[in-house]
Design a protein around this motif. Sequence first.
Motif, short mmCIF file in Angstrom:
data_model
loop_
_atom_site.label_atom_id
_atom_site.label_comp_id
_atom_site.label_asym_id
_atom_site.label_seq_id
_atom_site.Cartn_x
_atom_site.Cartn_y
_atom_site.Cartn_z
N ASN A 187 0.82 -1.21 0.00
CA ASN A 187 0.00 0.00 0.00
C ASN A 187 0.86 1.26 0.00
O ASN A 187 0.53 2.25 -0.65
N TRP A 188 1.97 1.22 0.74
CA TRP A 188 2.88 2.36 0.76
C TRP A 188 3.55 2.55 -0.60
O TRP A 188 3.69 3.68 -1.08
N ILE A 189 3.96 1.45 -1.22
CA ILE A 189 4.60 1.55 -2.52
C ILE A 189 3.64 2.17 -3.54
O ILE A 189 4.02 3.02 -4.35
N ARG A 190 2.35 1.76 -3.49
CA ARG A 190 1.36 2.36 -4.39
C ARG A 190 1.22 3.86 -4.11
O ARG A 190 1.06 4.66 -5.02
N LEU A 191 1.28 4.22 -2.82
CA LEU A 191 1.16 5.64 -2.47
C LEU A 191 2.35 6.44 -3.01
O LEU A 191 2.19 7.57 -3.47
N THR A 192 3.55 5.86 -2.96
CA THR A 192 4.71 6.56 -3.49
C THR A 192 4.61 6.76 -5.00
O THR A 192 5.28 7.63 -5.56
N GLU A 193 3.78 5.97 -5.65
CA GLU A 193 3.62 6.08 -7.10
C GLU A 193 2.55 7.09 -7.48
O GLU A 193 2.54 7.61 -8.60
N ASN A 194 1.62 7.39 -6.55
CA ASN A 194 0.46 8.20 -6.89
C ASN A 194 0.37 9.53 -6.16
O ASN A 194 -0.31 10.45 -6.63
N ALA A 195 1.02 9.66 -5.01
CA ALA A 195 0.86 10.87 -4.20
C ALA A 195 1.55 12.06 -4.83
O ALA A 195 2.64 11.94 -5.42
N ARG A 196 0.95 13.22 -4.69
CA ARG A 196 1.56 14.45 -5.17
C ARG A 196 2.81 14.75 -4.35
O ARG A 196 2.80 14.66 -3.13
N GLY A 197 3.87 15.09 -5.01
CA GLY A 197 5.12 15.40 -4.32
C GLY A 197 6.00 14.21 -4.04
O GLY A 197 7.06 14.34 -3.44
N SER A 198 5.58 13.02 -4.48
CA SER A 198 6.42 11.84 -4.26
C SER A 198 7.69 11.92 -5.09
O SER A 198 7.68 12.37 -6.24
N THR A 199 8.80 11.50 -4.51
CA THR A 199 10.08 11.48 -5.21
C THR A 199 10.71 10.10 -5.04
O THR A 199 10.23 9.27 -4.27
N VAL A 200 11.80 9.87 -5.74
CA VAL A 200 12.49 8.58 -5.61
C VAL A 200 12.96 8.36 -4.18
O VAL A 200 13.11 7.23 -3.72
N ASN B 57 11.87 13.79 3.02
CA ASN B 57 11.39 12.78 3.97
C ASN B 57 10.05 13.18 4.58
O ASN B 57 9.65 12.65 5.61
N GLY B 58 9.38 14.14 3.96
CA GLY B 58 8.08 14.57 4.48
C GLY B 58 6.99 13.58 4.18
O GLY B 58 7.17 12.62 3.42
N PRO B 59 5.80 13.77 4.77
CA PRO B 59 4.70 12.82 4.58
C PRO B 59 4.14 12.85 3.17
O PRO B 59 4.18 13.88 2.49
N LEU B 60 3.63 11.71 2.74
CA LEU B 60 2.88 11.61 1.50
C LEU B 60 1.41 11.39 1.85
O LEU B 60 1.09 10.61 2.75
N ILE B 61 0.52 12.06 1.12
CA ILE B 61 -0.90 11.99 1.38
C ILE B 61 -1.62 11.47 0.14
O ILE B 61 -1.33 11.91 -0.98
N ALA B 62 -2.54 10.53 0.33
CA ALA B 62 -3.32 10.02 -0.79
C ALA B 62 -4.11 11.15 -1.43
O ALA B 62 -4.72 11.96 -0.72
N PRO B 63 -4.12 11.25 -2.75
CA PRO B 63 -4.77 12.38 -3.41
C PRO B 63 -6.30 12.29 -3.36
O PRO B 63 -6.87 11.20 -3.30
N LEU B 64 -6.93 13.46 -3.40
CA LEU B 64 -8.38 13.57 -3.57
C LEU B 64 -8.61 14.44 -4.81
O LEU B 64 -8.93 15.63 -4.72
N PRO B 65 -8.46 13.87 -6.01
CA PRO B 65 -8.43 14.69 -7.22
C PRO B 65 -9.72 15.44 -7.51
O PRO B 65 -9.69 16.51 -8.12
N ASP B 66 -10.87 14.93 -7.09
CA ASP B 66 -12.15 15.56 -7.43
C ASP B 66 -12.73 16.37 -6.28
O ASP B 66 -13.86 16.86 -6.37
N ALA B 67 -11.99 16.53 -5.20
CA ALA B 67 -12.52 17.22 -4.02
C ALA B 67 -12.41 18.73 -4.19
O ALA B 67 -11.56 19.25 -4.92
N ARG B 68 -13.26 19.45 -3.47
CA ARG B 68 -13.16 20.90 -3.43
C ARG B 68 -11.89 21.30 -2.68
O ARG B 68 -11.40 20.55 -1.84
N PRO B 69 -11.35 22.48 -2.96
CA PRO B 69 -10.11 22.91 -2.30
C PRO B 69 -10.19 22.84 -0.78
O PRO B 69 -9.23 22.44 -0.13
N SER B 70 -11.30 23.26 -0.19
CA SER B 70 -11.42 23.23 1.27
C SER B 70 -11.39 21.81 1.81
O SER B 70 -10.79 21.54 2.85
N THR B 71 -12.04 20.89 1.09
CA THR B 71 -12.03 19.48 1.50
C THR B 71 -10.64 18.90 1.38
O THR B 71 -10.18 18.17 2.27
N ARG B 72 -9.95 19.23 0.27
CA ARG B 72 -8.60 18.72 0.07
C ARG B 72 -7.65 19.26 1.13
O ARG B 72 -6.80 18.54 1.65
#
Length: 217
Positions: A28-41, A95-110
């Motif tokens: 699940n973490w590996i998938r998050l590193t592939e999809n989260a905004r700001g993820s790096t190698v 080394n900061g946190p990665l957060i699962a994206p909410l692509p269709d959410a309103r800015p306040s919700t995101r």
Amino acid sequence: MGGHEAMNVRRAQSRDLVVAELEPDDANWIRLTENARGSTVAHHPTVSQVAALGPGCRLVAVGAWRGAQLVGGAVVVANGGRRGTVWPRSLAPYNGPLIAPLPDARPSTRHHHESTIATALLDELARQHAFVSVRIPPRAIDIRGLLSKGWTATTTFTYELRLDDADAVWGRIDSNRRRLIRRALNRGYTASEWTGAPSGVADELSRLHELMHSGYD
């Protein structure tokens, strides 16, 4: 079974958010590193595990779950014992946190989504360590929620280079670094794209990291 079911678990401020230890190679973490905004190698387990090979270092990973879904995580290198310190490493500078994206959410919700999860993850790291410093890539998360919770921020600079134009890349490297590269080339070192199995990258990084810490020249 879910990554948090058999580990130390702490409930975050949000009623449905659970923060727990995370296995760095959790699928699940590996998938998050592939999809989260700001993820790096630097967030990938292959790199973070090698970054923790230094003397006195250990890898610490925490995740945030809503139900069975991993919605955020942070994998960092700590120095010292249980109450040691967390700093960015040269091999894994982000080394900061990665957060699962909410692509269709309103800015306040995101914003609420990112703020709640990032705060919960960093607060858990702060609970475990005497000092925590993380570096977050540009545009990765909105840090205003962290600032409102008492975290402080300083500005660093990130330089992005297009790798499809070798002459442009060389021209933007400072003169001292070019001198060091020429020295390495004169000594017979070469650079090429890795085409082997992903596991081989970890083996090579581990070997080079050990040589660096042993004072090899």
